[in-house]
Write a protein that holds these residues in place. Structure first.
Motif, PDB file in Angstrom:
ATOM      1  N   ILE A  75     -60.066  83.571  81.725  1.00  0.00           N
ATOM      2  CA  ILE A  75     -58.910  83.807  80.855  1.00  0.00           C
ATOM      3  C   ILE A  75     -58.968  82.896  79.627  1.00  0.00           C
ATOM      4  CG2 ILE A  75     -56.391  83.658  80.694  1.00  0.00           C
ATOM      5  CD1 ILE A  75     -56.323  84.344  83.715  1.00  0.00           C
ATOM      6  N   ARG A  76     -59.361  81.626  79.854  1.00  0.00           N
ATOM      7  CA  ARG A  76     -59.458  80.677  78.739  1.00  0.00           C
ATOM      8  C   ARG A  76     -60.491  81.155  77.717  1.00  0.00           C
ATOM      9  NH1 ARG A  76     -60.831  76.742  81.554  1.00  0.00           N
ATOM     10  NH2 ARG A  76     -58.741  75.952  82.057  1.00  0.00           N
ATOM     11  N   ARG A  77     -61.650  81.564  78.187  1.00  0.00           N
ATOM     12  CA  ARG A  77     -62.704  82.028  77.275  1.00  0.00           C
ATOM     13  C   ARG A  77     -62.285  83.314  76.585  1.00  0.00           C
ATOM     14  NH1 ARG A  77     -67.271  83.588  79.400  1.00  0.00           N
ATOM     15  NH2 ARG A  77     -68.515  83.020  77.571  1.00  0.00           N
ATOM     16  N   TYR A  78     -61.598  84.176  77.320  1.00  0.00           N
ATOM     17  CA  TYR A  78     -61.140  85.459  76.792  1.00  0.00           C
ATOM     18  C   TYR A  78     -60.159  85.260  75.635  1.00  0.00           C
ATOM     19  CZ  TYR A  78     -58.593  89.953  76.891  1.00  0.00           C
ATOM     20  OH  TYR A  78     -57.996  91.135  76.568  1.00  0.00           O
ATOM     21  N   LEU A  79     -59.137  84.408  75.855  1.00  0.00           N
ATOM     22  CA  LEU A  79     -58.133  84.189  74.808  1.00  0.00           C
ATOM     23  C   LEU A  79     -58.701  83.397  73.634  1.00  0.00           C
ATOM     24  CD1 LEU A  79     -54.972  83.357  76.953  1.00  0.00           C
ATOM     25  CD2 LEU A  79     -55.504  85.498  75.762  1.00  0.00           C
ATOM     26  N   GLY A  80     -59.697  82.562  73.899  1.00  0.00           N
ATOM     27  CA  GLY A  80     -60.270  81.739  72.836  1.00  0.00           C
ATOM     28  C   GLY A  80     -61.462  82.350  72.142  1.00  0.00           C
ATOM     29  N   SER A 140     -60.038  78.002  70.716  1.00  0.00           N
ATOM     30  CA  SER A 140     -60.238  77.453  72.066  1.00  0.00           C
ATOM     31  C   SER A 140     -59.126  76.483  72.446  1.00  0.00           C
ATOM     32  CB  SER A 140     -61.605  76.776  72.148  1.00  0.00           C
ATOM     33  OG  SER A 140     -61.711  75.762  71.148  1.00  0.00           O
ATOM     34  N   SER A 141     -58.622  75.702  71.477  1.00  0.00           N
ATOM     35  CA  SER A 141     -57.590  74.707  71.823  1.00  0.00           C
ATOM     36  C   SER A 141     -56.270  75.387  72.175  1.00  0.00           C
ATOM     37  CB  SER A 141     -57.390  73.718  70.666  1.00  0.00           C
ATOM     38  OG  SER A 141     -57.002  74.414  69.487  1.00  0.00           O
ATOM     39  N   THR A 142     -55.869  76.396  71.404  1.00  0.00           N
ATOM     40  CA  THR A 142     -54.629  77.107  71.712  1.00  0.00           C
ATOM     41  C   THR A 142     -54.766  77.875  73.016  1.00  0.00           C
ATOM     42  OG1 THR A 142     -54.189  77.346  69.342  1.00  0.00           O
ATOM     43  CG2 THR A 142     -52.921  78.749  70.831  1.00  0.00           C
ATOM     44  N   ALA A 143     -55.953  78.456  73.262  1.00  0.00           N
ATOM     45  CA  ALA A 143     -56.181  79.171  74.516  1.00  0.00           C
ATOM     46  C   ALA A 143     -56.035  78.214  75.692  1.00  0.00           C
ATOM     47  CB  ALA A 143     -57.574  79.801  74.513  1.00  0.00           C
ATOM     48  N   ALA A 144     -56.547  76.987  75.552  1.00  0.00           N
ATOM     49  CA  ALA A 144     -56.421  75.990  76.624  1.00  0.00           C
ATOM     50  C   ALA A 144     -54.957  75.639  76.864  1.00  0.00           C
ATOM     51  CB  ALA A 144     -57.228  74.747  76.269  1.00  0.00           C
ATOM     52  N   LEU A 145     -54.171  75.523  75.778  1.00  0.00           N
ATOM     53  CA  LEU A 145     -52.740  75.252  75.908  1.00  0.00           C
ATOM     54  C   LEU A 145     -52.050  76.323  76.755  1.00  0.00           C
ATOM     55  CD1 LEU A 145     -51.293  74.115  72.434  1.00  0.00           C
ATOM     56  CD2 LEU A 145     -51.170  72.884  74.609  1.00  0.00           C
ATOM     57  N   ILE A 146     -52.355  77.606  76.425  1.00  0.00           N
ATOM     58  CA  ILE A 146     -51.719  78.727  77.121  1.00  0.00           C
ATOM     59  C   ILE A 146     -52.097  78.728  78.588  1.00  0.00           C
ATOM     60  CG2 ILE A 146     -51.603  81.252  77.268  1.00  0.00           C
ATOM     61  CD1 ILE A 146     -52.058  81.313  74.211  1.00  0.00           C
ATOM     62  N   ARG A 163     -42.822  79.786  73.367  1.00  0.00           N
ATOM     63  CA  ARG A 163     -42.075  78.713  72.708  1.00  0.00           C
ATOM     64  C   ARG A 163     -42.056  77.437  73.559  1.00  0.00           C
ATOM     65  NH1 ARG A 163     -38.151  80.634  69.168  1.00  0.00           N
ATOM     66  NH2 ARG A 163     -37.680  78.410  68.840  1.00  0.00           N
ATOM     67  N   GLU A 164     -42.411  77.572  74.858  1.00  0.00           N
ATOM     68  CA  GLU A 164     -42.447  76.408  75.740  1.00  0.00           C
ATOM     69  C   GLU A 164     -43.631  75.494  75.429  1.00  0.00           C
ATOM     70  OE1 GLU A 164     -42.520  77.710  79.775  1.00  0.00           O
ATOM     71  OE2 GLU A 164     -40.870  79.151  79.510  1.00  0.00           O
ATOM     72  N   LEU A 165     -44.630  76.044  74.714  1.00  0.00           N
ATOM     73  CA  LEU A 165     -45.852  75.279  74.457  1.00  0.00           C
ATOM     74  C   LEU A 165     -45.606  74.248  73.365  1.00  0.00           C
ATOM     75  CD1 LEU A 165     -48.465  78.189  74.460  1.00  0.00           C
ATOM     76  CD2 LEU A 165     -47.886  76.657  76.341  1.00  0.00           C
ATOM     77  N   PRO A 166     -46.155  73.044  73.509  1.00  0.00           N
ATOM     78  CA  PRO A 166     -45.982  72.010  72.479  1.00  0.00           C
ATOM     79  C   PRO A 166     -46.642  72.433  71.168  1.00  0.00           C
ATOM     80  CG  PRO A 166     -47.603  71.313  74.127  1.00  0.00           C
ATOM     81  CD  PRO A 166     -46.959  72.556  74.656  1.00  0.00           C
ATOM     82  N   GLY A 167     -45.905  72.331  70.057  1.00  0.00           N
ATOM     83  CA  GLY A 167     -46.432  72.654  68.743  1.00  0.00           C
ATOM     84  C   GLY A 167     -46.388  74.124  68.384  1.00  0.00           C
TER      85      GLY A 167
END
Length: 744
Positions: free
Chosen positions: A101-106, A115-121, A141-145
């Motif tokens: 999922i991380r690689r997919y979103l990033g 990659s950094s935002t995907a890791a956050l999610i 909106r729960e994610l920082p930044g």
């Protein structure tokens, strides 16, 4: 995780079950190349439990790194890159592991998500990440930044990908290949599903490469009844379009009804009822018992009207020739011309300069080029402007060489501008500025192109049409030159005397023998016209290969790749276009370590191949019948660069259907071209195509050498068959009616 995130094709039986496709399952590791315009992709696939990665290629629009995919296709062996899997269809499942999922979103799937935002999610939502995006996106909106604006941006990118996938998988579930699905999505965008569901037959007119059979298959998959009005109307238009591809401008009502009923496997009465619906919708035009596609009715009517206008106008930009002392002009031509014209030829020159519309016709060696040069010289001496044109680039080049004046294709002359909506800049509102316009190879001009030509000629300009009426007619609909001559309302110079003939040449004399219904002479004295007698098609094909690759070069010094052209009546059979091309390619341009190849369907394109364009492409200015050499293949694109008489034209993956090999071509495709040498297989196997004008056209394509290979019986059959296939046209009748009314 929501199963609706990434739609999956469940009905895999819809994916062309009769084709021998293999299936690969794995995870898409990376995309090394993707063409945004065509969707063509080169990617790497990792199979569970297997070491290493597999190269996969094809239209993979909608597929992203990290996804679990099922690929349906064929293994191919690339000479430079080795074994790779060519994808025809694919299905996708969402990744099911945190890393996936991380690689997919990033992967670049969503604009602005790296990659950094995907890791956050993934750190926040874990295995529920895709479900959150799909069902409760406000949780971003729960994610920082990540504020309101950033969350909206992420959701917009996610929704765009959902739409692309939904459309691609809907189309593939209807039996559409990934390549065509990509074309449909590019054409319609998010509206694709709605358009395909509402009227799959719209694809026929909107998307190049989709014909009635493909649209009908999609219609069946989407539940359109076989007797639906929509299907019958599409079938009627397709049947009429098919007839136009065979040269007809119209069909009789009974003919169209019967042809459509056969095509659709329906009762004729059902088809008959929908003809009126098409007439009411202004998609068909009825003229007595004839039914026309609207564009062809308008073209035929307009050509007749414009020719009557040009011939009947009082304005005359060459009026000085009407009162000229022609005896003095004739004497001057005799004194200053290196070639003395006969009285027949002088009359043709006089007619062209005195009549506002005129026709010059005759076979090879009768002086058409000589007459054209003299017309031009007299016009230029009188300080008049002259424009020259021909239907194809090759014909225009030959016209330039014989006259010493620039000649252009008709499309270039009329300033065709694809960027302006496929329009001609020169038209009735912006006519060509010339005193005299000469068009050569008129037998090749179809009714649609003739309409644009005559629309762009202003009153007072003289129009001279030059061509050999006994050659094959145009590939497109109509029989313009023949119809104009048969109308009897336009002045015609019919040249019959042979002037251009070397003492030992049999090419021209045999062309005239054939045209007059006489057998060609095969004399031991001949040095340029030969027959290799052979009844068996396989042995005749063997002779063709031997002659092209060895004997002609050895005995006459001609280059097999540059000078010799094989012309054959048919595509099928041992001595047909398809098999001869395969054998000649293997002989003249065999595989080699440094020659890059590209497989497309059943064809293998190889650097150095002789190829031919088979459709008019106005954007790139290459036209049906243009022959060139495949100069370079770029496999990353992939693109092919073809050299057409010094001009390089590129082809991407979606345009390869426009190219065929041209070591052997059909006689129809050779119209307007000349070659130093032609080799012509002619056998009783070709019986359906054996006509006098076909053999005559083939022979007259040669400048220096003709070699027939085949049966004397087949040659006799062709020579004696003067039954020219009638085309449904009414230009003759329209011209006669207009000129008759003008003289009342």
């Amino acid at each position: 995780m929501s199963s609706g995130i990434i739609p999956k094709v469940n009905n895999e039986s819809a994916l062309q079950p009769n084709l021998p496709y293999e299936t690969l399952a794995g995870i898409l590791e990376r995309i090394t190349f993707q063409n945004d315009e065509t969707g063509y992709t080169i990617a790497r696939l990792r199979q569970p439990g297997q070491n290493g990665e597999i190269t996969v290629v094809g239209n993979l629009l909608g597929m992203n790194v990290g996804e679990s995919v099922n690929l349906h296709g064929l293994w191919t062996l690339h000479p430079q890159y080795g074994r790779q899997f060519e994808v025809r269809y694919f299905t996708i499942e969402a990744p099911t592991t945190l890393d996936g999922i991380r690689r997919y979103l990033g992967s670049g799937l969503i604009r602005g998500v790296g990659s950094s935002t995907a890791a956050l999610i993934v750190n926040a939502f874990g295995l529920e990440s895709l479900k959150v995006l799909d069902e409760t996106p406000e949780r971003l909106r729960e994610l920082p930044g990540v504020g309101k604006k950033r969350a909206a941006q992420i959701l917009a990118g996610w929704e765009e990908q959902r739409q692309i996938k939904a459309i691609m998988f809907f189309l593939q579930s209807q039996g559409v290949s990934a390549s065509l699905a990509g074309k449909i999505y590019k054409a319609y965008g998010d509206a694709a599903i709605g358009i395909v569901r509402a009227n799959p037959y719209q694809l026929m007119t909107d998307i190049y490469g989709i014909g009635f059979k493909t649209a009908d298959q999609i219609a069946r998959q989407t539940g359109v009844p076989t007797n639906s009005a929509q299907r019958i109307r599409a079938g009627l238009l397709y049947a009429l379009d098919t007839l136009s591809n065979a040269g007809h401008c119209f069909a009789l009502r009974e003919q169209l009804t019967a042809e459509t009923a056969r095509l659709l496997d329906l009762e004729p009465a059902l088809c008959q009822a929908q003809i009126q619906a098409l007439l009411d919708r202004d998609e068909l035009v009825q003229d007595g018992d004839a039914l026309y596609l609207k564009s062809l009715y308008q073209a035929e009517s307009r050509v007749a009207w414009q020719l009557a206008r040009l011939a009947g106008t009082p304005a005359d930009r060459l009026s000085n020739f009407a009162s000229a002392d022609w005896s003095a002009i004739d004497a001057a031509m005799d004194e200053y011309s290196s070639i003395h014209l006969s009285q027949e030829q002088k009359n043709a020159v006089r007619m062209a300069l005195m009549q506002k519309v005129s026709i010059i016709t005759g076979g090879p060696g009768t002086g058409k080029s000589t007459i054209t040069r003299n017309i031009i010289e007299l016009a230029l001496a009188a300080r008049l402007s002259v424009l020259l044109a021909a239907p194809t680039g090759r014909a225009a080049k030959r016209l330039s060489e014989t006259t010493g004046l620039e000649a252009r294709t008709i499309h270039r002359l009329l300033e065709y501008t694809p960027a302006a909506g496929n329009q001609f800049s020169r038209n009735a509102q912006n006519p060509l500025d010339a005193d005299l316009i000469i068009v050569d190879e008129m037998s090749m001009v179809d009714i649609a192109l003739m309409r644009h030509l005559v629309d762009a000629i202003g009153e007072g300009t003289h129009l001279v049409l030059v061509g050999d009426v006994d050659q094959l007619p145009s590939v497109g609909p109509g029989n313009v030159l023949r119809d104009c001559i048969h109308s009897g309302v336009l002045p015609v110079s019919r040249l019959t005397t042979i002037y251009r003939q070397a003492d030992d040449s049999y090419i021209i004399v045999n062309a005239h023998h054939i045209n007059q219904g006489e057998a060609p002479e095969f004399s031991k004295k001949s040095s340029d016209f030969f027959l290799f007698a052979e009844e068996d098609p396989k042995k005749a094909a063997d002779w063709v290969i031997d002659l092209v690759s060895e004997r002609i070069a050895k005995n006459f010094g001609f280059d097999a790749n540059r000078d010799i052209q094989v012309l054959t009546p048919m595509h099928r059979g041992e001595a047909g276009v398809t098999e001869l091309n395969q054998r000649l390619q293997a002989t003249l341009n065999p595989p080699a370590a440094r020659k890059i190849e590209l497989k497309h369907g059943a064809r293998v394109f190889r650097e150095g191949d002789r190829v031919m364009q088979i459709h008019n492409d106005y954007d790139r200015q290459v036209f049906n019948g243009d022959i060139g050499q495949l100069q370079k293949i770029d496999l990353v694109g992939p693109t092919l660069s073809v050299n057409f008489d010094g001009r390089l034209v590129d082809y991407d993956q979606t345009q390869l259907d426009d190219l065929l090999h041209a070591y052997a071509i059909s006689i129809h495709k050779a119209q307007g071209s000349e070659f130093p040498v032609v080799v012509i297989p002619i056998l009783m196997q070709h019986y359906m195509m054996l006509q006098r004008n076909l053999l005559y056209t083939a022979v007259t394509r040669a400048r220096k050498l003709v070699v027939l290979v085949g049966s004397r019986n087949a040659i006799a059959t062709a020579v004696n068959n003067q039954r020219v296939r009638q085309r449904n046209t009414r230009l003759t009748e329209r011209l006669t009616a207009l000129f008759s009314s003008a003289t009342r």
